[in-house]
Design an enzyme around this catalytic site. Structure first.
Site, mmCIF file in Angstrom:
data_model
loop_
_atom_site.group_PDB
_atom_site.id
_atom_site.type_symbol
_atom_site.label_atom_id
_atom_site.label_comp_id
_atom_site.label_asym_id
_atom_site.label_seq_id
_atom_site.Cartn_x
_atom_site.Cartn_y
_atom_site.Cartn_z
ATOM 1 N N ALA A 146 27.184 56.908 25.603
ATOM 2 C CA ALA A 146 26.079 56.717 26.554
ATOM 3 C C ALA A 146 26.433 55.653 27.578
ATOM 4 O O ALA A 146 26.444 54.465 27.270
ATOM 5 C CB ALA A 146 24.808 56.313 25.811
ATOM 6 N N GLY A 147 26.777 56.108 28.803
ATOM 7 C CA GLY A 147 27.062 55.183 29.902
ATOM 8 C C GLY A 147 26.053 55.421 31.007
ATOM 9 O O GLY A 147 24.951 54.863 30.996
ATOM 10 N N TYR A 249 12.129 50.034 30.985
ATOM 11 C CA TYR A 249 11.643 49.222 32.123
ATOM 12 C C TYR A 249 12.509 47.979 32.287
ATOM 13 O O TYR A 249 12.769 47.527 33.395
ATOM 14 C CB TYR A 249 10.184 48.805 31.913
ATOM 15 C CG TYR A 249 9.245 49.983 31.880
ATOM 16 C CD1 TYR A 249 9.056 50.761 33.022
ATOM 17 C CD2 TYR A 249 8.576 50.330 30.718
ATOM 18 C CE1 TYR A 249 8.221 51.858 33.000
ATOM 19 C CE2 TYR A 249 7.733 51.432 30.681
ATOM 20 C CZ TYR A 249 7.564 52.193 31.820
ATOM 21 O OH TYR A 249 6.744 53.289 31.795
ATOM 22 N N GLU A 258 21.432 43.282 39.648
ATOM 23 C CA GLU A 258 22.840 43.467 39.275
ATOM 24 C C GLU A 258 23.604 44.149 40.417
ATOM 25 O O GLU A 258 24.729 43.770 40.754
ATOM 26 C CB GLU A 258 22.944 44.315 38.004
ATOM 27 C CG GLU A 258 24.387 44.590 37.606
ATOM 28 C CD GLU A 258 24.537 45.447 36.348
ATOM 29 O OE1 GLU A 258 23.507 45.917 35.818
ATOM 30 O OE2 GLU A 258 25.680 45.631 35.894
ATOM 31 N N GLN A 295 50.421 48.305 66.989
ATOM 32 C CA GLN A 295 49.065 48.852 67.059
ATOM 33 C C GLN A 295 48.586 49.406 65.708
ATOM 34 O O GLN A 295 47.411 49.273 65.351
ATOM 35 C CB GLN A 295 49.020 49.955 68.122
ATOM 36 C CG GLN A 295 47.607 50.317 68.519
ATOM 37 C CD GLN A 295 47.599 51.381 69.584
ATOM 38 O OE1 GLN A 295 48.267 52.416 69.459
ATOM 39 N NE2 GLN A 295 46.853 51.147 70.649
ATOM 40 N N GLY A 355 52.799 44.832 52.882
ATOM 41 C CA GLY A 355 54.053 45.477 52.496
ATOM 42 C C GLY A 355 54.389 45.161 51.044
ATOM 43 O O GLY A 355 53.497 45.106 50.182
HETATM 44 C C1 LIG Z 1 35.046 46.355 32.848
HETATM 45 C C2 LIG Z 1 33.702 46.908 32.499
HETATM 46 C C3 LIG Z 1 32.675 46.035 32.171
HETATM 47 C C4 LIG Z 1 31.428 46.534 31.790
HETATM 48 N N1 LIG Z 1 30.450 45.655 31.382
HETATM 49 C C5 LIG Z 1 29.316 46.165 30.805
HETATM 50 C C6 LIG Z 1 28.365 45.296 30.199
HETATM 51 O O1 LIG Z 1 28.488 44.068 30.218
HETATM 52 N N2 LIG Z 1 27.289 45.846 29.570
HETATM 53 C C7 LIG Z 1 27.080 47.197 29.531
HETATM 54 O O2 LIG Z 1 26.101 47.626 28.939
HETATM 55 N N3 LIG Z 1 27.955 48.043 30.107
HETATM 56 C C8 LIG Z 1 29.073 47.558 30.739
HETATM 57 N N4 LIG Z 1 29.974 48.418 31.323
HETATM 58 C C9 LIG Z 1 29.721 49.842 31.278
HETATM 59 C C10 LIG Z 1 29.436 50.476 32.641
HETATM 60 O O3 LIG Z 1 28.131 50.169 33.046
HETATM 61 C C11 LIG Z 1 29.683 51.980 32.465
HETATM 62 O O4 LIG Z 1 31.083 52.149 32.346
HETATM 63 C C12 LIG Z 1 29.144 52.795 33.615
HETATM 64 O O5 LIG Z 1 27.744 52.762 33.618
HETATM 65 C C13 LIG Z 1 29.608 54.252 33.541
HETATM 66 O O6 LIG Z 1 29.390 54.786 32.291
HETATM 67 P P1 LIG Z 1 30.586 55.545 31.508
HETATM 68 O O7 LIG Z 1 31.764 54.646 31.547
HETATM 69 O O8 LIG Z 1 30.088 55.958 30.190
HETATM 70 O O9 LIG Z 1 30.921 56.795 32.382
HETATM 71 P P2 LIG Z 1 30.205 58.234 32.290
HETATM 72 O O10 LIG Z 1 28.741 58.064 32.367
HETATM 73 O O11 LIG Z 1 30.751 58.969 31.128
HETATM 74 O O12 LIG Z 1 30.720 58.913 33.624
HETATM 75 C C14 LIG Z 1 32.003 59.514 33.756
HETATM 76 C C15 LIG Z 1 32.055 60.166 35.138
HETATM 77 O O13 LIG Z 1 31.027 61.183 35.225
HETATM 78 C C16 LIG Z 1 30.193 60.919 36.336
HETATM 79 N N5 LIG Z 1 28.803 61.297 36.037
HETATM 80 C C17 LIG Z 1 28.040 60.948 34.977
HETATM 81 N N6 LIG Z 1 26.810 61.462 35.112
HETATM 82 C C18 LIG Z 1 26.792 62.125 36.294
HETATM 83 C C19 LIG Z 1 25.798 62.854 37.012
HETATM 84 N N7 LIG Z 1 24.546 62.969 36.541
HETATM 85 N N8 LIG Z 1 26.128 63.409 38.183
HETATM 86 C C20 LIG Z 1 27.388 63.292 38.683
HETATM 87 N N9 LIG Z 1 28.372 62.597 38.054
HETATM 88 C C21 LIG Z 1 28.063 62.030 36.879
HETATM 89 C C22 LIG Z 1 30.285 59.425 36.540
HETATM 90 O O14 LIG Z 1 29.887 59.049 37.845
HETATM 91 C C23 LIG Z 1 31.758 59.179 36.269
HETATM 92 O O15 LIG Z 1 32.490 59.503 37.398
HETATM 93 C C24 LIG Z 1 31.205 47.936 31.771
HETATM 94 C C25 LIG Z 1 32.236 48.797 32.151
HETATM 95 C C26 LIG Z 1 33.475 48.310 32.498
HETATM 96 C C27 LIG Z 1 34.561 49.284 32.852
#
Ligand SMILES: Cc1cc2nc3c(=O)[nH]c(=O)nc-3n(C[C@H](O)[C@H](O)[C@H](O)COP(=O)(O)OP(=O)(O)OC[C@H]3O[C@@H](n4cnc5c(N)ncnc54)[C@H](O)[C@@H]3O)c2cc1C
Length: 395
Positions: A146-147, A249, A258, A295, A355
């Site tokens: 879940a991201g 919320y 953020e 240029q 470069g």
């Molecule tokens: C260095 C780092 C630090 C972080 N720190 C934190 C933190 O402190 N706390 C925390 O909770 N999280 C943190 N995160 C998590 C970050 O918020 C998530 O990585 C981000 O929200 C994306 O989620 P995911 O990586 O699961 O990608 P996914 O949700 O799996 O997405 C993968 C790809 O699919 C695309 N995608 C997903 N859904 C859709 C849609 N509906 N339509 C079109 N495209 C879509 C995305 O744009 C992406 O290109 C961190 C991440 C990194 C890399």
């Protein structure tokens, strides 16, 4: 060490620029001195060590920088988001995106929900020591499954006598290895969707709560990014942050700030990259003339400066609206989207202008390019930003 921040005048806007005033510029000067003295000289080593010391938080606290936007009653400075905005812009000058991110996670994403949603008792236990730099905070939302899709969170909190028992995991958590407490999103009902999300303050030392891995990354090397595991962790009811089942919320409330913070960081980084490219184009000679007299290079740097200025104008516009209390979702989302993508483009152009030197560590440009690549992913991806904007356009 040669670093790109030194630069020459050129991209740096004439200050103060609204919404900032003279008071903010004084704060800026004081933070800049702190950064030059306490952070910059160590940035390279901390990048190598993949860590910066916890005492950085204590030093920031001594300068009053961890509580700029919080009331004096909690040990803060009684300022507002504009003061924090100055901090974010200046931290970018420390030479390590990881250090800026590690501090930023504590100040920008982890402590605000405690202030906004915490009980008085929670503010005393968590916010006050966080402002003093004694307890380091992280925000734990993302999970392996879940991201972008926050509603897919699976970490489960089962109600028991006096609290909850938590099972699950979190990943990519900035500051999660060192954190003394994690503001953690959990499911408190079996419902799907956004309902049933709650936040618990999970503390280091609670039985069953472990850091399962410190993750290796493309950039942000000095910051610790953690995978966290919860195995039958008992969390007492007094650690519920905000109302049960209304955690969504809480997530939404802090997203706007953020995203502005990320935009501010990217704009500040672009300014330094333009400055360093200008300086390099003036001094580097090829075919008998400074490369800035070609240029192709002159136009490239002009285009970089336009991107910087456009991103800054939109970001400050979003900041002004946010600060006035108006609905700023469109402006903030646009600023986040534009600034992160432009920052990556500007960083790539800066490497090209430099470069071979741009590819070398000592100029700091390659690090900026790696660090900035997180922008279009973290805090909501580019695609998610476009989804929000598209829907708000009625599509
Ligand atoms: C260095 C780092 C630090 C972080 N720190 C934190 C933190 O402190 N706390 C925390 O909770 N999280 C943190 N995160 C998590 C970050 O918020 C998530 O990585 C981000 O929200 C994306 O989620 P995911 O990586 O699961 O990608 P996914 O949700 O799996 O997405 C993968 C790809 O699919 C695309 N995608 C997903 N859904 C859709 C849609 N509906 N339509 C079109 N495209 C879509 C995305 O744009 C992406 O290109 C961190 C991440 C990194 C890399």
């Amino acid at each position: 060490m040669r670093t790109f921040e030194k630069g020459v005048p050129g991209a740096a806007p004439r200050r103060p620029l609204p919404p900032f005033g003279d008071e903010h510029e004084q704060l800026r000067a004081s933070i800049r001195r702190f950064v030059e003295r306490e952070l910059r000289p160590h940035a390279e080593r901390w990048e190598d060590e993949r860590w910066f010391p916890d005492e950085v938080f204590a030093k920031l606290a001594a300068g009053g920088f961890l509580g700029l936007k919080y009331p004096e009653a909690y040990g803060g400075q009684g300022g507002d988001h504009l003061h924090d905005a100055v901090l974010i812009e200046e931290l970018g000058g420390c030479g390590s995106g990881g250090v800026a991110a590690g501090i930023g996670a504590h100040v920008t994403i982890a402590t605000p929900p405690v202030f906004k949603f915490g009980t008085e008792e929670q503010k005393r236990r968590f916010l006050v020591p966080a402002i003093r730099g004694e307890r380091i905070a992280a925000l734990g939302i993302t999970e392996p499954g879940a991201g972008s899709d926050v509603a897919a969170i699976r970490t489960r909190a089962e109600p028991v006598d006096g609290g909850w028992v938590v099972n699950g995991s979190k990943t990519f958590i900035t500051g999660g290895v060192r954190a003394d407490f994690v503001v953690t999103a959990v499911k408190t009902t079996a419902d799907g969707g956004h309902g049933g999300l709650s936040f618990l303050l999970i503390e280091r030392g609670m039985e069953g709560f472990t850091v399962s891995r410190k993750l290796e990354k493309l950039g942000w090397h000095a910051s610790d990014t953690a995978e966290l595991a919860f195995a039958d962790v008992f969390v007492p009811e007094e650690n519920l942050l905000g109302r049960e089942n209304e955690g969504f919320y809480l997530i939404m409330a802090n997203f706007q700030w953020e995203r502005i913070a990320m935009a501010l960081g990217a704009v500040a980084a672009m300014g330094r990259l333009v400055d360093s490219s200008l300086a390099y184009a003036r001094e580097r000679v090829a075919f008998g003339r400074p490369i800035g007299r070609f240029q192709a290079i002159r136009h490239k740097i002009a285009a970089m400066a336009v991107k910087h200025e456009a991103a800054r104008a939109l970001t400050y516009h979003a900041l002004r609206r946010f600060h006035s209390g108006a609905d700023a979702i469109d402006e903030v989302t646009q600023a986040k989207l534009l600034s992160q993508r432009y920052a990556c483009e500007v960083a790539d152009d800066a490497i090209q202008v430099h470069g071979g030197a741009g590819y070398m560590r000592e100029y700091g440009v390659e690090r900026a390019a790696r660090d900035l690549r997180l922008g279009p992913i973290g805090g909501g991806t580019d695609e998610v930003m476009k989804e929000i904007l598209g829907r708000r356009l009625g599509l």
